[in-house]
Design a protein around this motif. Structure first.
Motif, PDB file in Angstrom:
ATOM      1  N   SER A  54     102.825   8.824  90.737  1.00 59.85           N
ATOM      2  CA  SER A  54     102.274   7.495  90.529  1.00 59.85           C
ATOM      3  C   SER A  54     101.145   7.233  91.510  1.00 59.85           C
ATOM      4  N   VAL A  55     100.382   6.177  91.251  1.00 64.83           N
ATOM      5  CA  VAL A  55      99.301   5.823  92.163  1.00 64.83           C
ATOM      6  C   VAL A  55      99.871   5.382  93.509  1.00 64.83           C
ATOM      7  N   ALA A  56     101.051   4.782  93.507  1.00 68.19           N
ATOM      8  CA  ALA A  56     101.677   4.394  94.774  1.00 68.19           C
ATOM      9  C   ALA A  56     102.027   5.627  95.598  1.00 68.19           C
ATOM     10  N   ARG A  57     102.534   6.658  94.944  1.00 64.80           N
ATOM     11  CA  ARG A  57     102.851   7.899  95.642  1.00 64.80           C
ATOM     12  C   ARG A  57     101.575   8.527  96.208  1.00 64.80           C
ATOM     13  N   GLN A  58     100.506   8.497  95.442  1.00 67.64           N
ATOM     14  CA  GLN A  58      99.261   9.077  95.923  1.00 67.64           C
ATOM     15  C   GLN A  58      98.772   8.365  97.182  1.00 67.64           C
ATOM     16  N   TRP A  59      98.846   7.044  97.189  1.00 67.59           N
ATOM     17  CA  TRP A  59      98.416   6.302  98.375  1.00 67.59           C
ATOM     18  C   TRP A  59      99.380   6.509  99.536  1.00 67.59           C
ATOM     19  N   ASN A  60     100.653   6.681  99.252  1.00 69.08           N
ATOM     20  CA  ASN A  60     101.609   6.970 100.312  1.00 69.08           C
ATOM     21  C   ASN A  60     101.290   8.310 100.972  1.00 69.08           C
ATOM     22  N   GLU A  61     100.912   9.297 100.191  1.00 69.28           N
ATOM     23  CA  GLU A  61     100.550  10.595 100.755  1.00 69.28           C
ATOM     24  C   GLU A  61      99.288  10.490 101.617  1.00 69.28           C
ATOM     25  N   VAL A  62      98.335   9.681 101.191  1.00 66.61           N
ATOM     26  CA  VAL A  62      97.131   9.470 101.998  1.00 66.61           C
ATOM     27  C   VAL A  62      97.509   8.811 103.321  1.00 66.61           C
ATOM     28  N   LEU A  63      98.392   7.819 103.258  1.00 64.24           N
ATOM     29  CA  LEU A  63      98.844   7.151 104.481  1.00 64.24           C
ATOM     30  C   LEU A  63      99.529   8.129 105.423  1.00 64.24           C
ATOM     31  N   LEU A  64     100.417   8.964 104.908  1.00 63.52           N
ATOM     32  CA  LEU A  64     101.111   9.938 105.755  1.00 63.52           C
ATOM     33  C   LEU A  64     100.125  10.896 106.416  1.00 63.52           C
TER      34      LEU A  64
END
Length: 716
Positions: A54-64
């Protein structure tokens, strides 16, 4: 662990043939989480993780990844994980007629609901990430990643408008709301989170020099002074002693923290609020003196395990599978010392008889204790790539989310959620809890200001030994002797051919069988420091020389608190205490995984049956790593579990709109009989969504009265 050393050695011989195939097939992999199904006949079937995110997962990976490039600040990044998760949740919930929002309350409608949510989430996450990581020491790496993610989604980063009903404007408004909140939430973000009044009482310890001659209070935290310090994310911090990270973090606004759980302390006229206050740690020559000494001595003893070479304690073969590890019930206060195996390492957990998914026993995995202990110390130290402990558990959540056997049913019940809905709900709960734990644990650290093992052990070693007045170097303030591990160096023991021969000239000093330290590593790719008799005055945690020990007080352990909280939350959130398929796994390849020395000596796969097993392993790793004594551990686990209960209860109320309307159990904003049935079902099941009145974390008549009052008041 349930088997003794001798039993494990015998078992190793019998199992060697059966394990060779698994080791061979695994060794072709790089280090990382493993996706495979364990079959009832003992065989394993590799499977591919879910490939779409999901787009939320993609942004979470960027944050990590941005966290990995920043300084290792668990408090700051626990807050970032919460705020960015909340931003994504608020964007998703804006298009839902029932859910409540955390920071920004606004309803929107859209023809293409999925597209609108993805766009609003992206603008909210992008704006907040840019704001938080532009000042980062790793901005040169992080900002291009953030920009690239926005570009890959096809959104215009130059669209900064906050006017109108477009998803982009909504996302920008959400980010602006959270940015404004962050400048007044007590974190002192405007001044780069600087301390405002804390001052250390002890002079710095110079770990490159023998002993600890300048410590004045062995119960209080001591700064470290080294030529330069490299934090857990690899960032060098120049000369000077290191400031305490976030000792005043107890002031920061939380997610699900309750005023009823806060204790207000004052030192030198300055306030130190502590949530879930566990009370004081054991004190040298004070209350808990024996536990203070015993715990720090155990840290030194476990250091003797950090070498798998033949003839060393760490050469002992142990079964690290769920067959032998895990299923460890936490002890009551009276059993805290009995919980740990002082000499052989580990806890009293007896493992699991069978995998509940396959119905078959877990297959043993025999490895040297020295490899297991070293891998744990590194794997759990700061996450596989230094995303800090809160971020590490987001990687575990993402691993579970990608497992093909995992069904995304909230609490293990109801319909399977789509990826986006599951992710925003899971991230909100985990992020909110991680932030609360940082506020709670660092509030405790700042107030109790407790010593680390490197300071305590060197201090006691400088004083001598307290075991026998008739032996050399007797001092009641010294360390307890444990023959074979902690001893006094004597003329007899340094005679030619004796165990302390290489320490001749140091007669009368305290010696310990321990990891020799970074001075014995020239080439990290090929050298192993190993274990031998060393002077206790030179004892070193299992850490690189530019890090030594985290720059903040020990009590309570942040790792224990974060990890226990995460394991409890993931148990409730997924509806099962077990990893998908009954097994979570991380592969550490031979001679490739360890960072500051060579190793492990063979392929090793960390395995956990349950989330709590992984959490318990985290806590033990900090003792093997020389970072925490047991006194820091168990109180932190209990604190984390309490934070998890509160966060999960509140997150569910956000999902269902019961923050604004606590008695609305069916989501129709009308009080009727179905809401009464819903409350009674939740109350009867022990679901913390019904925990709406103090005392919190228990369902009682006060919650019934609070429900009836809310029912009478209706929805706003």
């Amino acid at each position: 662990m349930k088997n003794t050393r001798n039993g494990m050695v015998a078992c190793a011989v019998a199992l060697a043939a059966g394990l060779s195939a698994t080791a061979t097939s695994a060794s072709a992999q790089e280090a990382g989480y493993i996706y495979r199904i364990h079959n009832p006949d003992g065989s394993v079937t590799p499977v591919a993780p879910r490939g779409t995110h999901s787009v939320a997962r993609q942004w979470n990976e960027v944050l990590l990844e941005a966290i990995r490039h920043d300084r290792a600040r668990p408090t700051v990044h626990g807050r970032n994980l919460f705020h960015i998760s909340a931003a994504m949740w608020d964007a998703w919930a804006a298009y839902d007629s029932v859910a409540d929002q955390v920071f920004h309350s606004e309803r929107q409608v859209a023809v293409d609901l999925q597209a609108a949510r993805e766009e609003a989430i992206s603008y909210a996450a992008y704006r907040l990430l840019i704001h938080r990581f532009t000042p980062s020491v790793g901005a040169a790496d992080s900002i291009p990643l953030i920009e690239a993610q926005m570009a890959s989604l096809g959104y215009d980063p130059m669209n900064t408008s906050v006017v109108g009903d477009t998803p982009a404007a909504l996302g920008n408004r959400i980010a602006a709301t959270i940015i404004s909140h962050g400048l007044s939430d007590g974190a002192n973000e405007a001044n780069d989170y600087a301390n405002q009044y804390y001052s250390a009482v002890n002079s710095p310890l110079f770990p490159d020099f023998p002993g600890n001659p300048d410590i004045t209070d062995p119960n209080r935290w001591q700064p470290l002074a080294i030529e330069f310090f490299v934090d857990q994310s690899g960032n060098p911090i120049p000369l000077g002693s290191l400031e305490f990270l976030s000792p005043e973090w107890g002031h920061v606004s939380g997610f699900a923290l309750h005023e009823e759980d806060k204790t207000d302390h004052t030192r030198d006229g300055d306030p130190y609020p502590v949530y879930h206050d566990p009370g004081p740690p054991p004190l040298f020559n004070g209350v808990g003196d024996d536990y203070y000494r015993w715990g720090n001595e155990m840290v030194a003893v476990w250091s003797s395990h950090l070498d798998p070479s033949p003839g060393k304690p760490g050469a002992t073969m142990i079964d690290i599978s769920p067959n032998n590890f895990g299923n460890s019930v936490l002890p009551g206060v009276d059993d805290w010392m009995a919980y740990y195996d002082f000499f052989d390492g580990g806890d009293w957990g007896e493992g699991w008889d069978t995998n509940p998914v396959t119905g078959a026993p877990y297959q043993p995995q025999m490895v040297p204790l020295g490899d297991y202990a070293r891998i744990l110390a590194e794997f759990w130290a700061d996450g596989p790539s230094s995303e800090t402990p809160p971020g590490h558990w987001f990687t575990i959540l993402n691993y579970v989310n990608d497992h093909p056997l995992f069904e995304k049913r909230l609490g293990g019940q109801g319909p399977i959620l789509d990826d986006l809905e599951w992710d925003v709900k899971a991230y909100l709960a985990l992020g909110g809890m991680m932030h609360d734990i940082a506020v709670t644990a660092w509030g405790c650290k700042g107030w109790y200001d407790y010593v680390r093992p490197i300071s305590a052990l060197r201090f006691m070693g400088d004083n001598g030994q307290r075991s026998d007045p008739l032996q050399p170097s007797y001092n009641p303030d010294g360390i307890t002797l444990h023959p074979g591990v902690i001893e006094v160096c004597t003329a007899d023991s340094t005679a030619p051919g004796q165990r302390h021969e290489h320490l001749a000239g140091n007669e009368g000093k305290i010696v310990v069988l321990a990891w020799r330290g970074p001075d014995f590593i020239t080439d990290e790719e090929t050298d192993v420091a190993g274990v031998d008799w060393i002077l206790l005055e030179n004892w070193w945690p299992y850490q690189r020389p530019t890090f030594v020990t985290p720059p903040f007080a020990g009590y309570v352990s942040g790792h224990s608190t974060f990890s226990r909280g995460a394991s409890e939350l993931m148990t409730w959130m997924t509806g099962s205490e077990f990893f998908p398929g009954g097994m979570g796994e991380f592969f550490a390849p031979q001679n490739e995984f360890l960072v500051f020395e060579d190793g492990p000596s063979m392929d090793v796969t960390l395995q956990w049956a349950t989330y709590r097993d992984a959490s318990d392993q985290t806590s033990l790793s900090r003792i093997w790593g020389g970072i925490h004594p047991p006194a820091d551990d168990l109180p932190g686990r209990l604190m984390g579990a309490e934070c998890a209960q509160d966060a999960w209860g509140l997150a569910q109320r956000y999902y269902t709109g019961q923050v604004s309307c606590p008695a609305d159990y069916d989501g129709n904003r009308v009080m009727d009989f179905s809401d009464i049935i819903g409350f009674l079902d939740a109350f009867g099941d022990g679901n913390l969504v019904a925990d709406i009145a103090p005392p919190y974390r228990e369902l009682d008549f006060d919650d019934v009265l609070a429900f009836l009052t809310a029912f009478g008041n209706g929805c706003p």
